[in-house]
Design a protein around this motif. Structure first.
Motif, PDB file in Angstrom:
ATOM      1  N   GLU A  14     -22.429  33.044  40.687  1.00 13.75           N
ATOM      2  CA  GLU A  14     -21.341  32.306  40.042  1.00 13.75           C
ATOM      3  C   GLU A  14     -19.955  32.830  40.429  1.00 13.75           C
ATOM      4  OE1 GLU A  14     -20.746  32.783  35.833  1.00 13.75           O
ATOM      5  OE2 GLU A  14     -21.864  34.672  35.778  1.00 13.75           O
ATOM      6  N   ALA A  15     -19.846  34.120  40.758  1.00 15.76           N
ATOM      7  CA  ALA A  15     -18.549  34.715  41.067  1.00 15.76           C
ATOM      8  C   ALA A  15     -17.983  34.224  42.394  1.00 15.76           C
ATOM      9  CB  ALA A  15     -18.665  36.242  41.088  1.00 15.76           C
ATOM     10  N   TYR A  16     -18.831  33.639  43.234  1.00 20.29           N
ATOM     11  CA  TYR A  16     -18.397  33.243  44.580  1.00 20.29           C
ATOM     12  C   TYR A  16     -18.231  31.733  44.710  1.00 20.29           C
ATOM     13  CZ  TYR A  16     -18.841  38.087  45.746  1.00 20.29           C
ATOM     14  OH  TYR A  16     -18.648  39.453  45.768  1.00 20.29           O
ATOM     15  N   ALA A  17     -18.239  31.043  43.590  1.00 13.85           N
ATOM     16  CA  ALA A  17     -17.923  29.615  43.564  1.00 13.85           C
ATOM     17  C   ALA A  17     -16.494  29.439  43.060  1.00 13.85           C
ATOM     18  CB  ALA A  17     -18.895  28.861  42.667  1.00 13.85           C
ATOM     19  N   LEU A  18     -15.868  28.337  43.432  1.00  9.17           N
ATOM     20  CA  LEU A  18     -14.471  28.075  43.109  1.00  9.17           C
ATOM     21  C   LEU A  18     -14.322  26.697  42.486  1.00  9.17           C
ATOM     22  CD1 LEU A  18     -13.688  29.466  46.526  1.00  9.17           C
ATOM     23  CD2 LEU A  18     -12.492  30.404  44.559  1.00  9.17           C
ATOM     24  N   SER A  19     -13.332  26.542  41.639  1.00  9.82           N
ATOM     25  CA  SER A  19     -13.114  25.289  40.933  1.00  9.82           C
ATOM     26  C   SER A  19     -12.282  24.334  41.780  1.00  9.82           C
ATOM     27  CB  SER A  19     -12.397  25.561  39.611  1.00  9.82           C
ATOM     28  OG  SER A  19     -12.099  24.357  38.947  1.00  9.82           O
ATOM     29  N   ILE A  20     -12.773  23.119  41.934  1.00 14.27           N
ATOM     30  CA  ILE A  20     -12.045  22.082  42.669  1.00 14.27           C
ATOM     31  C   ILE A  20     -11.306  21.203  41.666  1.00 14.27           C
ATOM     32  CG2 ILE A  20     -12.259  20.060  44.167  1.00 14.27           C
ATOM     33  CD1 ILE A  20     -14.670  21.384  45.467  1.00 14.27           C
ATOM     34  N   PRO A  21      -9.976  21.093  41.790  1.00 12.65           N
ATOM     35  CA  PRO A  21      -9.204  20.289  40.832  1.00 12.65           C
ATOM     36  C   PRO A  21      -9.713  18.859  40.742  1.00 12.65           C
ATOM     37  CG  PRO A  21      -7.728  21.629  42.158  1.00 12.65           C
ATOM     38  CD  PRO A  21      -9.100  21.783  42.765  1.00 12.65           C
ATOM     39  N   ASP A  22      -9.594  18.293  39.570  1.00  5.79           N
ATOM     40  CA  ASP A  22     -10.140  16.960  39.296  1.00  5.79           C
ATOM     41  C   ASP A  22      -9.502  15.871  40.157  1.00  5.79           C
ATOM     42  OD1 ASP A  22     -11.923  17.798  37.304  1.00  5.79           O
ATOM     43  OD2 ASP A  22     -10.351  17.775  35.793  1.00  5.79           O
ATOM     44  N   ASN A  23      -8.237  16.047  40.512  1.00  2.00           N
ATOM     45  CA  ASN A  23      -7.553  14.968  41.233  1.00  2.00           C
ATOM     46  C   ASN A  23      -7.841  14.972  42.727  1.00  2.00           C
ATOM     47  OD1 ASN A  23      -5.935  17.393  41.435  1.00  2.00           O
ATOM     48  ND2 ASN A  23      -4.313  16.131  42.316  1.00  2.00           N
ATOM     49  N   LEU A  24      -8.585  15.945  43.216  1.00  5.13           N
ATOM     50  CA  LEU A  24      -8.915  15.988  44.641  1.00  5.13           C
ATOM     51  C   LEU A  24     -10.300  15.396  44.869  1.00  5.13           C
ATOM     52  CD1 LEU A  24      -7.678  19.540  45.741  1.00  5.13           C
ATOM     53  CD2 LEU A  24      -6.479  17.346  45.935  1.00  5.13           C
ATOM     54  N   PRO A  25     -10.430  14.357  45.682  1.00  5.19           N
ATOM     55  CA  PRO A  25     -11.756  13.840  46.024  1.00  5.19           C
ATOM     56  C   PRO A  25     -12.591  14.942  46.682  1.00  5.19           C
ATOM     57  CG  PRO A  25     -10.035  12.331  46.749  1.00  5.19           C
ATOM     58  CD  PRO A  25      -9.350  13.589  46.354  1.00  5.19           C
ATOM     59  N   LEU A  26     -13.853  15.014  46.340  1.00  6.12           N
ATOM     60  CA  LEU A  26     -14.691  16.095  46.864  1.00  6.12           C
ATOM     61  C   LEU A  26     -14.796  16.064  48.388  1.00  6.12           C
ATOM     62  CD1 LEU A  26     -17.605  16.243  44.257  1.00  6.12           C
ATOM     63  CD2 LEU A  26     -15.690  17.836  44.519  1.00  6.12           C
ATOM     64  N   ASP A  27     -14.801  14.863  48.983  1.00  4.49           N
ATOM     65  CA  ASP A  27     -14.929  14.813  50.437  1.00  4.49           C
ATOM     66  C   ASP A  27     -13.693  15.400  51.124  1.00  4.49           C
ATOM     67  OD1 ASP A  27     -13.293  12.683  49.701  1.00  4.49           O
ATOM     68  OD2 ASP A  27     -14.450  11.148  50.765  1.00  4.49           O
ATOM     69  N   LEU A  57       3.048  40.700  65.960  1.00  3.83           N
ATOM     70  CA  LEU A  57       1.873  39.896  66.293  1.00  3.83           C
ATOM     71  C   LEU A  57       0.780  40.312  65.320  1.00  3.83           C
ATOM     72  CD1 LEU A  57       0.350  37.932  68.179  1.00  3.83           C
ATOM     73  CD2 LEU A  57      -0.201  39.903  69.620  1.00  3.83           C
ATOM     74  N   ALA A  58       0.261  39.344  64.573  1.00  3.05           N
ATOM     75  CA  ALA A  58      -0.680  39.656  63.501  1.00  3.05           C
ATOM     76  C   ALA A  58      -1.860  38.710  63.534  1.00  3.05           C
ATOM     77  CB  ALA A  58       0.027  39.578  62.140  1.00  3.05           C
ATOM     78  N   GLY A  59      -2.833  38.996  62.706  1.00  4.85           N
ATOM     79  CA  GLY A  59      -3.997  38.123  62.549  1.00  4.85           C
ATOM     80  C   GLY A  59      -4.273  37.893  61.078  1.00  4.85           C
ATOM     81  N   SER A  60      -5.055  36.878  60.793  1.00  5.28           N
ATOM     82  CA  SER A  60      -5.422  36.563  59.415  1.00  5.28           C
ATOM     83  C   SER A  60      -6.770  35.866  59.432  1.00  5.28           C
ATOM     84  CB  SER A  60      -4.351  35.656  58.776  1.00  5.28           C
ATOM     85  OG  SER A  60      -4.668  35.345  57.435  1.00  5.28           O
ATOM     86  N   MET A  61      -7.581  36.142  58.399  1.00  5.11           N
ATOM     87  CA  MET A  61      -8.909  35.542  58.333  1.00  5.11           C
ATOM     88  C   MET A  61      -9.165  35.009  56.932  1.00  5.11           C
ATOM     89  SD  MET A  61     -12.643  37.177  59.274  1.00  5.11           S
ATOM     90  CE  MET A  61     -12.828  38.102  57.740  1.00  5.11           C
ATOM     91  N   ILE A  62      -9.293  33.720  56.797  1.00  6.70           N
ATOM     92  CA  ILE A  62      -9.559  33.009  55.541  1.00  6.70           C
ATOM     93  C   ILE A  62      -8.789  33.637  54.378  1.00  6.70           C
ATOM     94  CG2 ILE A  62     -11.641  31.831  56.234  1.00  6.70           C
ATOM     95  CD1 ILE A  62     -13.304  34.099  54.986  1.00  6.70           C
ATOM     96  N   GLY A  63      -9.408  33.819  53.230  1.00  9.66           N
ATOM     97  CA  GLY A  63      -8.759  34.402  52.070  1.00  9.66           C
ATOM     98  C   GLY A  63      -9.814  34.882  51.096  1.00  9.66           C
ATOM     99  N   GLY A  64      -9.413  35.742  50.169  1.00 10.47           N
ATOM    100  CA  GLY A  64     -10.333  36.208  49.145  1.00 10.47           C
ATOM    101  C   GLY A  64     -10.508  35.168  48.050  1.00 10.47           C
ATOM    102  N   LEU A  65     -11.335  35.491  47.083  1.00 11.16           N
ATOM    103  CA  LEU A  65     -11.622  34.537  46.013  1.00 11.16           C
ATOM    104  C   LEU A  65     -10.379  34.160  45.202  1.00 11.16           C
ATOM    105  CD1 LEU A  65     -15.028  36.053  44.869  1.00 11.16           C
ATOM    106  CD2 LEU A  65     -14.724  33.857  46.016  1.00 11.16           C
ATOM    107  N   PRO A  66      -9.553  35.115  44.765  1.00 10.46           N
ATOM    108  CA  PRO A  66      -8.371  34.707  43.988  1.00 10.46           C
ATOM    109  C   PRO A  66      -7.417  33.838  44.790  1.00 10.46           C
ATOM    110  CG  PRO A  66      -8.819  37.058  43.701  1.00 10.46           C
ATOM    111  CD  PRO A  66      -9.688  36.585  44.824  1.00 10.46           C
ATOM    112  N   GLU A  67      -7.180  34.186  46.048  1.00 16.15           N
ATOM    113  CA  GLU A  67      -6.240  33.408  46.851  1.00 16.15           C
ATOM    114  C   GLU A  67      -6.807  32.030  47.177  1.00 16.15           C
ATOM    115  OE1 GLU A  67      -3.107  34.452  50.292  1.00 16.15           O
ATOM    116  OE2 GLU A  67      -5.200  34.746  50.888  1.00 16.15           O
ATOM    117  N   THR A  68      -8.109  31.943  47.383  1.00 19.55           N
ATOM    118  CA  THR A  68      -8.711  30.636  47.657  1.00 19.55           C
ATOM    119  C   THR A  68      -8.591  29.725  46.444  1.00 19.55           C
ATOM    120  OG1 THR A  68     -10.253  31.672  49.213  1.00 19.55           O
ATOM    121  CG2 THR A  68     -10.763  29.445  48.493  1.00 19.55           C
TER     122      THR A  68
END
Length: 366
Positions: A158-171, A308-319
């Protein structure tokens, strides 16, 4: 925060403790076409939820993984780390979610939870033993291979799932779980906003999200693309300017212009030329992952105290922050929804650059 809209009051708890067989699309060996099959998901644990997958985005990295471009893969491989769906079942100890909640899963499904990065909410940079557990083509803590979102269901902590706002279509929300956070994270970290000039290199699945998000943050946005073929698209998405990198004048006229450049492409670029477009103290962030190493002379970095930097996705809070931001601004991906039997054709079209701008699989067709 749990999304309560359009949910039921009942909570279905898992009681049978058995594994579950689900329909999926998998590659049986490197570079093999993906075909319908079944995979075994683990039994629902105390803190697990079952996600009824509704949509799964196709990321270019899925193609790289199936082709073993980034190393030896685990086969059969079920790709997919842009997952949007609805909670269908919860374990007896689950507190964050209930049946019917709209949830997403991105590029990882577990981490050590104890290292400094995990404690800081930077699970994508987990330094614990084995690092983050990726959503597919990885080994879970149970010693079994992980299978991704090209499937009917997913069992996840459960800790690795995220909430999708209601106004955003799932697709349209599914690609946010990789493409969206991959661009949001560097834009937020390096302070894109009012008064800042931001360039996005490439207008593909990643780049188009960068344009939308940087525009919503209030930055002045320029797209740097090989040609002007997608100029109209870029301007509609929120770009203020659109320049062709095949034109040498672009690099002379825009020299020293940008506070931040995010490079989304996986091609072998002349990084020195792009660094030269930065202002003093500007940063070029690499998020595209080319197969071969990129090289450059350090002189352009030294002459402007540039980075010159790099970045990879984001953690759970930032996502989750990204999803909430996209919900507030009505930002979803520009997508083409396909049936599962069109996956292999979609892979070919991605390689040909023939997509505006992300393919999303309708999981009901799996």
């Amino acid at each position: 925060m749990t999304n309560d809209t359009n949910t039921t009051n009942a909570t279905t708890q898992s009681t049978n403790g058995t594994t579950r067989t689900v329909a999926a699309y998998a590659a049986q060996r490197p570079d093999a076409p993906l075909a319908r099959t079944t995979v075994t998901r683990r039994a629902v644990g105390e803190h697990d939820i079952v996600i009824d997958i509704k949509y799964s985005g196709i990321c270019h990295s899925d193609i790289h993984q199936v082709g073993e471009d980034w190393g030896t893969g685990i086969f059969p491989m079920v790709p997919g780390h842009e997952i949007a769906g609805v909670v269908g079942e919860v374990g007896p100890g689950v507190t964050r979610w209930k049946v019917g909640d709209r949830v997403g899963v991105g590029c990882f499904v577990d981490s050590c939870r104890e290292c400094d990065n995990c404690k800081a909410g930077l699970q994508q940079y987990c330094t614990g033993e084995g690092g983050a557990v990726f959503t597919y083509n990885a080994m879970g803590k149970d010693g079994l291979p992980t299978y991704g979102g090209y499937a009917a269901e997913l069992v996840v902590d459960e800790a690795y799932a995220l909430s999708i706002p209601d106004n955003l279509p799932l697709d349209a929300a599914a690609p946010l779980l990789c493409a969206g956070i991959t661009l949001y994270s560097p834009l937020a970290h390096w302070g894109a906003g009012p008064g800042k000039k931001v360039a996005i290199v490439g207008l593909g699945g990643l780049g188009h999200m960068g344009v939308k998000i940087a525009h919503a943050m209030g930055a002045e946005v320029t797209v740097l693309s090989q040609s002007l073929r997608k100029r109209e698209d870029g301007l509609k998405l929120g770009a203020d300017h659109y320049r062709a990198t095949s034109d040498p004048a672009t690099f002379t006229e825009l020299a020293g212009s940008f506070d931040l450049i995010v490079n989304t492409v996986s091609a072998d670029l002349d990084l020195s030329a792009y660094v030269g477009l930065l202002r003093t103290d500007g940063t070029l962030v690499q998020v595209g992952m080319p197969e071969k190493p990129l090289t450059m002379h350090p002189y352009p970095l030294a002459t402007g105290r540039r980075s010159l930097a790099g970045s990879m996705i984001g953690g759970l809070p930032e996502t989750q922050e990204m999803l909430d931001f996209c919900g507030e601004h009505g930002i979803g991906a520009e997508i083409e929804v396909i049936r599962a039997e069109q996956i292999n054709e979609a892979y070919r079209r991605v390689l040909d650059g023939d997509v505006r701008f992300r393919f999303v699989i309708d999981a009901s067709t799996i």
